[in-house]
Structure formats: C-alpha cells, structure tokens
Design a protein around this motif. Structure first.
Motif, PDB file in Angstrom:
ATOM      1  N   ASP A  46       0.872  -1.232   0.094  1.00 18.37           N
ATOM      2  CA  ASP A  46      -0.033   0.046  -0.117  1.00 18.37           C
ATOM      3  C   ASP A  46       0.737   1.433   0.028  1.00 18.37           C
ATOM      4  N   VAL A  47       1.399   1.606  -1.141  1.00 22.25           N
ATOM      5  CA  VAL A  47       2.372   2.774  -1.309  1.00 22.25           C
ATOM      6  C   VAL A  47       1.552   4.046  -1.424  1.00 22.25           C
ATOM      7  N   GLU A  48       1.673   4.863  -0.474  1.00 26.01           N
ATOM      8  CA  GLU A  48       1.121   6.387  -0.579  1.00 26.01           C
ATOM      9  C   GLU A  48       1.623   7.161  -1.548  1.00 26.01           C
ATOM     10  N   GLY A  71      -3.820   5.229  -7.673  1.00 25.68           N
ATOM     11  CA  GLY A  71      -3.682   6.014  -6.262  1.00 25.68           C
ATOM     12  C   GLY A  71      -2.475   6.448  -5.768  1.00 25.68           C
ATOM     13  N   MET A  72      -1.342   6.211  -6.449  1.00 28.22           N
ATOM     14  CA  MET A  72      -0.109   6.541  -5.417  1.00 28.22           C
ATOM     15  C   MET A  72       0.477   7.697  -6.098  1.00 28.22           C
ATOM     16  N   GLU A  73       0.846   8.917  -5.262  1.00 27.91           N
ATOM     17  CA  GLU A  73       1.359   9.976  -5.597  1.00 27.91           C
ATOM     18  C   GLU A  73       2.912   9.860  -6.239  1.00 27.91           C
ATOM     19  N   VAL A  74       3.306  10.632  -7.217  1.00 30.52           N
ATOM     20  CA  VAL A  74       4.662  10.382  -7.673  1.00 30.52           C
ATOM     21  C   VAL A  74       4.968  12.066  -7.344  1.00 30.52           C
ATOM     22  N   ILE A  75       6.128  12.218  -6.716  1.00 27.47           N
ATOM     23  CA  ILE A  75       6.633  13.482  -6.516  1.00 27.47           C
ATOM     24  C   ILE A  75       8.153  13.519  -6.768  1.00 27.47           C
ATOM     25  N   GLY A  76       8.336  14.728  -7.413  1.00 27.56           N
ATOM     26  CA  GLY A  76       9.928  14.967  -7.772  1.00 27.56           C
ATOM     27  C   GLY A  76      10.344  15.789  -6.507  1.00 27.56           C
ATOM     28  N   VAL A  77      11.557  15.341  -6.108  1.00 30.93           N
ATOM     29  CA  VAL A  77      12.123  16.249  -4.999  1.00 30.93           C
ATOM     30  C   VAL A  77      13.648  16.598  -5.094  1.00 30.93           C
ATOM     31  N   PRO A  91      22.590   8.605   0.100  1.00 30.84           N
ATOM     32  CA  PRO A  91      21.082   8.335  -0.011  1.00 30.84           C
ATOM     33  C   PRO A  91      20.962   7.734  -1.563  1.00 30.84           C
ATOM     34  N   GLN A  92      20.023   7.173  -1.781  1.00 34.02           N
ATOM     35  CA  GLN A  92      19.489   6.576  -2.865  1.00 34.02           C
ATOM     36  C   GLN A  92      18.625   7.557  -3.485  1.00 34.02           C
ATOM     37  N   PRO A  93      18.469   7.330  -4.960  1.00 29.79           N
ATOM     38  CA  PRO A  93      17.664   8.441  -5.510  1.00 29.79           C
ATOM     39  C   PRO A  93      16.132   8.535  -5.619  1.00 29.79           C
ATOM     40  N   VAL A  94      15.622   7.314  -4.842  1.00 29.24           N
ATOM     41  CA  VAL A  94      14.436   7.455  -4.690  1.00 29.24           C
ATOM     42  C   VAL A  94      13.741   6.500  -3.266  1.00 29.24           C
ATOM     43  N   PHE A  95      12.565   6.999  -2.912  1.00 28.56           N
ATOM     44  CA  PHE A  95      12.080   6.393  -1.672  1.00 28.56           C
ATOM     45  C   PHE A  95      10.525   6.490  -1.849  1.00 28.56           C
ATOM     46  N   ALA A  96       9.748   5.348  -0.970  1.00 28.42           N
ATOM     47  CA  ALA A  96       8.518   5.355  -1.212  1.00 28.42           C
ATOM     48  C   ALA A  96       7.984   5.475   0.569  1.00 28.42           C
ATOM     49  N   VAL A  97       6.698   5.995   0.607  1.00 25.49           N
ATOM     50  CA  VAL A  97       6.135   6.027   1.773  1.00 25.49           C
ATOM     51  C   VAL A  97       5.225   4.992   1.745  1.00 25.49           C
ATOM     52  N   VAL A  98       5.052   3.898   2.733  1.00 29.37           N
ATOM     53  CA  VAL A  98       4.282   2.769   2.571  1.00 29.37           C
ATOM     54  C   VAL A  98       3.363   2.649   3.836  1.00 29.37           C
TER      55      VAL A  98
END
Length: 265
Positions: A46-48, A71-77, A91-98
């Motif tokens: 369930d990735v937010e 329904g998953m948000e994809v955000i450039g940071v 740090p890795q170039p990507v992370f997910a909030v689950v």
C-alpha cells in the motif's frame, strides 16, 4: 508535483518515519532505494507516495511499474529532500512511503505442514532482516516477531530483508498467545540449544515445524522455553562457542528445506 525545500511539512513528516514513534503513530514507514521500492510495487504494497530525485530522473527500473499502480502520488524532489529523509550516508535516488498493512497470524496458523521462524527477543535489526531474507529463500511460510525484537519497519531491518519482507507474511505478536495455538494445530515447537537432544541433521523436519530463535545474549525467554517441544543442537567442529542468531536460523531453515524436498528454483 514537486517539493524542493527540506523545510516542507510533508518532508518533515517523511523524515520523522526514521523514528519508531512516528511510524507507530502514522501507521506508515519508508523504504529507500530502487530495489526495495521495486519490490514494494511488485508486491502491491500500500504505497502512499513515491519520491524521486528530479536531477537524476525516475529510475528506468521503476517506470514500467508506475502504470500499474493506482492512487499513488509521484513527487519529484530535490537532493536535499532525499538526504533529509534518508537513513544512509549515501542516499538513494528514490524512496517510497508505505502504509503498514496488518498481517494476521491466522494465515500462518491455517497453513498445514508449515515451516515458520519465530523470533524471541532478537534485538539486532540486521539479524531480524537477514532471518526474514533466509526464511524467504528457504521457502518458509512466515516469520513471527515476538516482544523485544527489533522493529520490522526500522530502516535497517527493511534494508537487511532485501525486499523479502514483501514476499512472505511477517507478523509481530505475543508468543504467549500464538505458540500454544500453533501447537494445538499440530506444530512442533523446536529451539536450538547447546544441550539439544538431537542434532539438526538427525532431527526430522517433516510436518509442521516452528523454529524458535532467541537473542544472542540470552537465548529464548523462560516463558517461551517452557512451551518448547524439542531442542536440537547445531554441531560445531571448531572452537567458536555459538553462532550468530541469523546464521543459526539459516542453517535450520536450509536443513528443513533439504529434508522437506523443496529444492528451489
């Protein structure tokens, strides 16, 4: 959507997920890096939201998976945001909030002839993660974390599972309640001991077997030890007094796999 400032409220929220109290309160955790994010998406966790470093772009390995997820948000940071939310020095170039999903112990208990690993007070996140990875590799049916174990959602535990936490049920629970239920359903509760009555190579791993692994320092708790049906020994030819908890669990799991005739891929 883009978020460039590390002071952004959401970024502070994500960074807070490095701490257990914030994970417990929000019911979310963070997975870092291409491999783990890929595993989470493939397992339909369930990735937010998924955040990626705008300068580096979306990793090509993840692109085909994005179409499938609803329904998953994809955000450039910015790199600064990534650094603030990361638990590693590089740090890795990507992370997910689950979002945490409540895994019930029922699914594990209901499985006939199950091979299950039960951890009692294993405090080191690296060991807990490694045991989950070994359990996955050996085709076990689940892992149960009793009280006093490292938190499953600690970033170091997650990294050590290498994605295996998404492949089999991992349940945090009260061993005093779960183990008697397992036994009622025919599971043999097996622990390792230097005074074991049988070697792990002569012990019969057929049928439902729950392998109990305790902490390095203290072994399993007296309450758990009182429930054990059989203790077995891992024979050692050298002079080391004992094995690391993850190594002991791995040896038992693979001997179990060998005897049970599941020879893997």
């Amino acid at each position: 959507m883009e978020i460039m400032s590390p002071q952004n409220t959401r970024v502070k929220e994500w960074a807070g997920l490095q701490e257990k109290k914030h994970r417990d309160k929000s019911g979310k955790y963070i997975v870092e890096g291409i491999h783990l994010v890929q595993e989470a998406l493939q397992a339909e966790a369930d990735v937010e939201c998924l955040a990626f470093d705008l300068d580096k772009g979306m990793p090509s390995e993840l692109k085909p998976l994005l179409q499938a997820v609803q329904g998953m948000e994809v955000i450039g940071v910015s790199a600064a945001v990534i650094a603030k939310c990361s638990s590693t020095n590089t740090p890795q170039p990507v992370f997910a909030v689950v979002r945490k999903e409540q895994q019930g112990v029922e699914a594990i208990l209901a499985k006939p002839d199950s091979l299950v690993v039960v951890l009692d007070g294993v405090q080191d996140p690296g060991n807990v993660g490694t045991i989950i990875r070994s359990a996955d590799a050996a085709g076990a049916d689940g892992v149960i974390l009793g009280q006093g174990c490292a938190d499953l959602f600690n970033p170091k535990t997650i990294r050590s599972t290498m994605g295996s936490m998404f492949h089999l049920p991992v349940v945090e629970g009260d061993l005093g309640m779960i183990l008697p239920q397992a036994r009622e359903r025919g599971a043999l509760l097996v622990s390792t001991s230097l005074t074991g009555e049988d070697s792990c190579y002569t012990h019969d791993f057929q049928g439902s077997q729950w392998l109990l692994i305790g902490s390095e320092g203290k072994g399993i708790s007296p309450e758990t030890a009182a429930l054990v049906d059989k203790s077995i020994i891992i024979p050692m030819a050298g002079r080391a007094e004992s094995l690391n908890a993850a190594m002991a669990a791995t040896i038992l799991l693979f001997e179990g796999m060998r005897q049970r005739g599941s020879h893997g891929k």
